[in-house]
Design a protein around this motif. Structure first.
Motif, PDB file in Angstrom:
ATOM      1  N   ILE A 310       0.800  -1.230   0.015  1.00 47.85           N
ATOM      2  CA  ILE A 310       0.176   0.020   0.240  1.00 47.85           C
ATOM      3  C   ILE A 310       1.234   1.145   0.008  1.00 47.85           C
ATOM      4  O   ILE A 310       1.658   1.656   0.719  1.00 47.85           O
ATOM      5  CB  ILE A 310      -1.016   0.209   1.570  1.00 47.85           C
ATOM      6  CG1 ILE A 310      -0.196  -0.089   2.268  1.00 47.85           C
ATOM      7  CG2 ILE A 310      -2.040  -1.828   1.209  1.00 47.85           C
ATOM      8  CD1 ILE A 310      -1.225   0.312   3.688  1.00 47.85           C
ATOM      9  N   GLU A 311       0.431   2.030  -0.964  1.00 49.12           N
ATOM     10  CA  GLU A 311       1.710   3.376  -1.035  1.00 49.12           C
ATOM     11  C   GLU A 311       0.206   4.297  -0.454  1.00 49.12           C
ATOM     12  O   GLU A 311      -0.156   4.500  -0.980  1.00 49.12           O
ATOM     13  CB  GLU A 311       1.540   3.685  -2.232  1.00 49.12           C
ATOM     14  CG  GLU A 311       2.167   2.470  -2.991  1.00 49.12           C
ATOM     15  CD  GLU A 311       2.894   2.980  -4.669  1.00 49.12           C
ATOM     16  OE1 GLU A 311       3.081   4.841  -4.766  1.00 49.12           O
ATOM     17  OE2 GLU A 311       2.825   2.388  -5.723  1.00 49.12           O
ATOM     18  N   THR A 312       0.806   5.087   0.681  1.00 48.44           N
ATOM     19  CA  THR A 312       0.192   5.576   1.212  1.00 48.44           C
ATOM     20  C   THR A 312       0.737   7.148   1.414  1.00 48.44           C
ATOM     21  O   THR A 312       2.085   7.935   0.888  1.00 48.44           O
ATOM     22  CB  THR A 312      -0.015   5.486   3.205  1.00 48.44           C
ATOM     23  OG1 THR A 312       1.631   4.845   3.774  1.00 48.44           O
ATOM     24  CG2 THR A 312      -0.450   4.165   2.866  1.00 48.44           C
ATOM     25  N   GLY A 316       3.935   7.744   5.248  1.00 46.12           N
ATOM     26  CA  GLY A 316       3.984   5.872   5.867  1.00 46.12           C
ATOM     27  C   GLY A 316       2.215   6.523   6.175  1.00 46.12           C
ATOM     28  O   GLY A 316       1.279   5.541   7.835  1.00 46.12           O
ATOM     29  N   ALA A 318      -2.103   6.943   6.561  1.00 42.95           N
ATOM     30  CA  ALA A 318      -3.602   6.768   6.399  1.00 42.95           C
ATOM     31  C   ALA A 318      -5.004   7.369   7.024  1.00 42.95           C
ATOM     32  O   ALA A 318      -4.493   7.347   7.897  1.00 42.95           O
ATOM     33  CB  ALA A 318      -3.438   4.785   6.468  1.00 42.95           C
ATOM     34  N   ASN A 341       3.916  -1.371   4.024  1.00 41.94           N
ATOM     35  CA  ASN A 341       3.599   0.057   3.913  1.00 41.94           C
ATOM     36  C   ASN A 341       4.566   0.669   3.436  1.00 41.94           C
ATOM     37  O   ASN A 341       4.963   0.683   3.345  1.00 41.94           O
ATOM     38  CB  ASN A 341       3.311   0.634   5.185  1.00 41.94           C
ATOM     39  CG  ASN A 341       2.856   2.420   4.858  1.00 41.94           C
ATOM     40  OD1 ASN A 341       2.461   2.987   4.020  1.00 41.94           O
ATOM     41  ND2 ASN A 341       2.329   2.997   6.044  1.00 41.94           N
ATOM     42  N   THR A 343       6.243   5.009   1.456  1.00 41.67           N
ATOM     43  CA  THR A 343       5.925   6.041   0.973  1.00 41.67           C
ATOM     44  C   THR A 343       5.155   6.207  -0.364  1.00 41.67           C
ATOM     45  O   THR A 343       5.345   6.482  -1.343  1.00 41.67           O
ATOM     46  CB  THR A 343       6.128   7.402   2.051  1.00 41.67           C
ATOM     47  OG1 THR A 343       5.913   8.820   1.333  1.00 41.67           O
ATOM     48  CG2 THR A 343       7.578   7.111   1.351  1.00 41.67           C
ATOM     49  N   VAL A 350       8.687   5.836   5.658  1.00 40.21           N
ATOM     50  CA  VAL A 350       8.034   5.434   6.109  1.00 40.21           C
ATOM     51  C   VAL A 350       7.759   5.089   8.008  1.00 40.21           C
ATOM     52  O   VAL A 350       8.807   4.438   8.143  1.00 40.21           O
ATOM     53  CB  VAL A 350       6.906   4.224   6.296  1.00 40.21           C
ATOM     54  CG1 VAL A 350       6.132   3.410   7.193  1.00 40.21           C
ATOM     55  CG2 VAL A 350       6.744   3.504   4.338  1.00 40.21           C
ATOM     56  N   LEU A 360      -2.035   2.295  11.403  1.00 38.50           N
ATOM     57  CA  LEU A 360      -1.640   0.884   9.958  1.00 38.50           C
ATOM     58  C   LEU A 360      -0.831   0.031  11.215  1.00 38.50           C
ATOM     59  O   LEU A 360      -0.773  -1.326  10.942  1.00 38.50           O
ATOM     60  CB  LEU A 360      -0.743   1.830   9.340  1.00 38.50           C
ATOM     61  CG  LEU A 360      -1.868   2.873   8.044  1.00 38.50           C
ATOM     62  CD1 LEU A 360      -0.930   3.302   7.290  1.00 38.50           C
ATOM     63  CD2 LEU A 360      -2.702   1.415   7.555  1.00 38.50           C
ATOM     64  N   VAL A 365       0.055  -4.293   9.668  1.00 40.05           N
ATOM     65  CA  VAL A 365       0.576  -3.535   8.727  1.00 40.05           C
ATOM     66  C   VAL A 365       2.187  -3.381   8.828  1.00 40.05           C
ATOM     67  O   VAL A 365       2.808  -2.529   9.746  1.00 40.05           O
ATOM     68  CB  VAL A 365       0.100  -1.901   7.828  1.00 40.05           C
ATOM     69  CG1 VAL A 365       0.699  -1.979   6.605  1.00 40.05           C
ATOM     70  CG2 VAL A 365      -1.749  -2.571   7.524  1.00 40.05           C
TER      71      VAL A 365
END
Length: 377
Positions: A310-312, A316, A318, A341, A343, A350, A360, A365
């Motif tokens: 997941i690109e937050t 890092g 969300a 996770n 970035t 992150v 997260l 995560v």
């Protein structure tokens, strides 16, 4: 004093400084000849410009072009007198059988350090646009390095730029306990064009691989050798197409060739080189954006997916005011799905300094630190 019949003598303080520096001399490979296997997978670097179809990969064209350029091929009288010097043994895998073949070798003129590089080209069939590269192709590259590991001192992989960072990242994990230099390179403009970046990229990669033992997977572009699994393609039109935002270059090529030895990975144990060939394609990348729906997230986390990057946002983060998203992530993590996770930022890492990042971490995560999306996948 030289006479008209003597060869000209050129004096350069910069060159003298380079070849007399004991730190440089101590870091060179020991032999006066380096054997390199150049694995040509495809890409812009070896394409031919045709009037009907534009740039196309043409079998054999790269070898023909290089053989006509004296900086890439300049055999001397001794090479011509001993034809065996213009061939290398190259292992090729045919189905489940490894066959030893004899491939023509190109010989570069002596470098400033008195080193010559003899290299053979292993050209893939068909030649691939890197957009068509798959995990099976990564396995093929790793296999070709493995079966030729004892025959060559270093390896260069010519590759299209679009997915080069993905291949470099994958190979950095697939090739375990490397004791030799592996470099990926390519170009934005083909070698056959008058104005190109291909000459500098290939010449730089050959020079580094032929003179220094940097036992990891690197990516050379724009006069810089980066650690392969720290790179990303950042530009589709500029010659400086790649960058390593969170780690300085391992090597910078100018008048001097400056190697950042403290940053070069070295084996910490004595172990035999091996390659890993079992890959899992059931992975995906999900880029968060404001207003992303629970249904979208759950779709990405559904079987048969085994891992998700997941690109937050930022460092890092969300949304921590979306219990529906957090619940979906926790449920997936609890059933064994690996969620990493990363970035969306090009530089940085992150962390959990913000509450939105801690949320997260609390649902399972895994923080990706400063890993790029390419290496995370």
């Amino acid at each position: 004093m030289s006479t008209p019949s003597d060869p000209p003598i050129f004096v350069s303080d910069a060159v003298n400084t380079v070849i007399s520096d004991p730190r440089v001399l101590d870091s060179l490979t020991s032999s006066d000849l380096t054997r390199i296997l150049l694995i040509y997978t495809g890409g812009t670097i070896g394409m031919k410009n045709t009037s009907e179809h534009g740039y196309l990969p043409v079998p054999g064209y790269l070898s023909q072009t290089l053989s006509k350029m004296t900086r890439f091929h300049q055999p001397d009288d001794a090479d011509r007198d001993e034809p065996e010097k213009l061939f290398n043994a190259v292992n090729v895998q045919l189905a489940s059988v490894v066959v030893r073949t004899r491939r023509p070798a190109l010989v570069m003129p002596p470098s400033l350090y008195g080193r010559r590089i003899r290299y053979s080209i292993l050209e893939y069939e068909p030649l691939l646009d890197s957009a068509n590269m798959t995990m099976a192709d990564w396995v093929k590259i790793a296999t070709d390095i493995e079966i030729n590991y004892r025959l060559f001192d270093a390896f260069i992989i010519l590759h299209g730029t679009d997915t080069m960072a993905f291949t470099a990242s994958a190979l950095s994990f697939m090739l375990e306990d490397l004791g030799k230099t592996v470099i990926l390179t390519g170009s934005q403009v083909p070698l056959a064009e008058v104005r190109n970046d291909a000459v500098d990229n290939l010449l730089g990669a050959l020079t580094i691989a032929g003179h220094f033992v940097i036992p990891e997977v690197g990516l050379f572009f724009g006069n810089k050798l980066f650690r392969g699994n720290r790179t990303s393609k950042i530009d589709a039109v500029d010659f400086n197409a790649f960058d390593s935002p969170n780690l300085r270059p391992l090597v910078t090529v100018g008048i001097n060739i400056d190697v950042s030895w403290p940053d070069v990975l070295r084996p910490t144990t004595i172990a035999k080189f091996r390659s890993h060939k079992h890959m899992n394609a059931s992975v995906a990348t999900l880029r968060f954006f404001p207003g992303i729906t629970e249904a979208t997230v759950r779709a990405f986390l559904s079987p048969p997916i085994r891992g998700v990057v997941i690109e937050t946002y930022g460092s890092g983060n969300a949304p921590n005011n979306r219990p529906d998203l957090l619940a979906a992530l926790k449920e997936a993590s609890d059933r064994g799905l690996v969620i990493v996770n990363c970035t969306q930022c090009k530089r940085g890492l992150v962390t959990d300094i913000y509450a939105t990042g801690k949320a997260l971490l609390q649902v399972g995560v895994v923080p990706g630190s400063d890993m790029t999306p390419e290496v995370s996948i």
